[in-house]
Design a protein around this motif. Structure first.
Motif, PDB file in Angstrom:
ATOM      1  N   PRO A  23      11.498 -59.474 -41.253  1.00  0.00           N
ATOM      2  CA  PRO A  23      10.367 -60.022 -40.509  1.00  0.00           C
ATOM      3  C   PRO A  23      10.721 -60.326 -39.050  1.00  0.00           C
ATOM      4  N   GLU A  24      11.980 -60.633 -38.790  1.00  0.00           N
ATOM      5  CA  GLU A  24      12.411 -60.872 -37.422  1.00  0.00           C
ATOM      6  C   GLU A  24      12.977 -59.578 -36.873  1.00  0.00           C
ATOM      7  N   ARG A  25      13.503 -59.622 -35.683  1.00  0.00           N
ATOM      8  CA  ARG A  25      14.101 -58.433 -35.095  1.00  0.00           C
ATOM      9  C   ARG A  25      15.181 -57.879 -36.001  1.00  0.00           C
ATOM     10  N   ASP A  26      15.191 -56.590 -36.102  1.00  0.00           N
ATOM     11  CA  ASP A  26      16.175 -55.916 -36.936  1.00  0.00           C
ATOM     12  C   ASP A  26      17.527 -55.942 -36.226  1.00  0.00           C
ATOM     13  N   PRO A  27      18.568 -56.465 -36.900  1.00  0.00           N
ATOM     14  CA  PRO A  27      19.882 -56.524 -36.240  1.00  0.00           C
ATOM     15  C   PRO A  27      20.421 -55.147 -35.885  1.00  0.00           C
ATOM     16  N   VAL A  28      20.072 -54.134 -36.657  1.00  0.00           N
ATOM     17  CA  VAL A  28      20.534 -52.783 -36.347  1.00  0.00           C
ATOM     18  C   VAL A  28      19.938 -52.329 -35.016  1.00  0.00           C
ATOM     19  N   GLU A  29      18.657 -52.612 -34.812  1.00  0.00           N
ATOM     20  CA  GLU A  29      18.018 -52.259 -33.548  1.00  0.00           C
ATOM     21  C   GLU A  29      18.673 -52.996 -32.385  1.00  0.00           C
TER      22      GLU A  29
END
Length: 127
Positions: free
Chosen positions: A7-13
């Protein structure tokens, strides 16, 4: 393997964006040690919140005011709804642990006599 929805920013991105930024021609040269130090400073949520508070206000704050704002952001409650002991715990952890690390890194300045924290190293336009 199942895919997870974040739901939050994707750490991979975020990691991809960081590496894309490092690959840009105008990105500063960063050694592995520099990156490790930067990520270590940002690894703790309370340090990130303190940096965010000082960046948001863009001016010096008393450490008690900064601690209140960090407590508000940690809990999502108004300061009136946060026990004074919890705000005091945030203050003490900032004073003894997080603030010295950020001051040593050059991101913040601290005037102990006046109990003021200044976002000197966070300025987008270095002096």
């Amino acid at each position: 393997m199942t895919s997870k929805s974040h739901p939050e920013r994707d750490p991979v991105e975020f990691v991809r964006a960081a590496f894309d930024w490092l690959d840009e021609d105008d990105a500063p040269d960063a050694s592995a040690e520099t990156l490790d130090d930067a990520f270590a400073l940002l690894a703790d949520q309370r340090r990130r919140l303190l940096l965010s508070v000082l960046h948001t206000y863009g001016e010096e704050l008393t450490l008690p005011d900064a601690a209140e704002e960090v407590a508000i952001r940690e809990t999502g409650h108004n300061v009136a709804d946060i026990p004074a002991e919890q705000v005091q715990e945030v203050y003490l952890s900032l004073y003894h642990d997080h603030l010295p690390r950020l001051v040593d890194a050059g991101l913040l300045e601290y005037d102990q006599e006046r109990d003021l924290v200044t976002p000197d190293g966070l300025s987008q336009n270095p002096r």
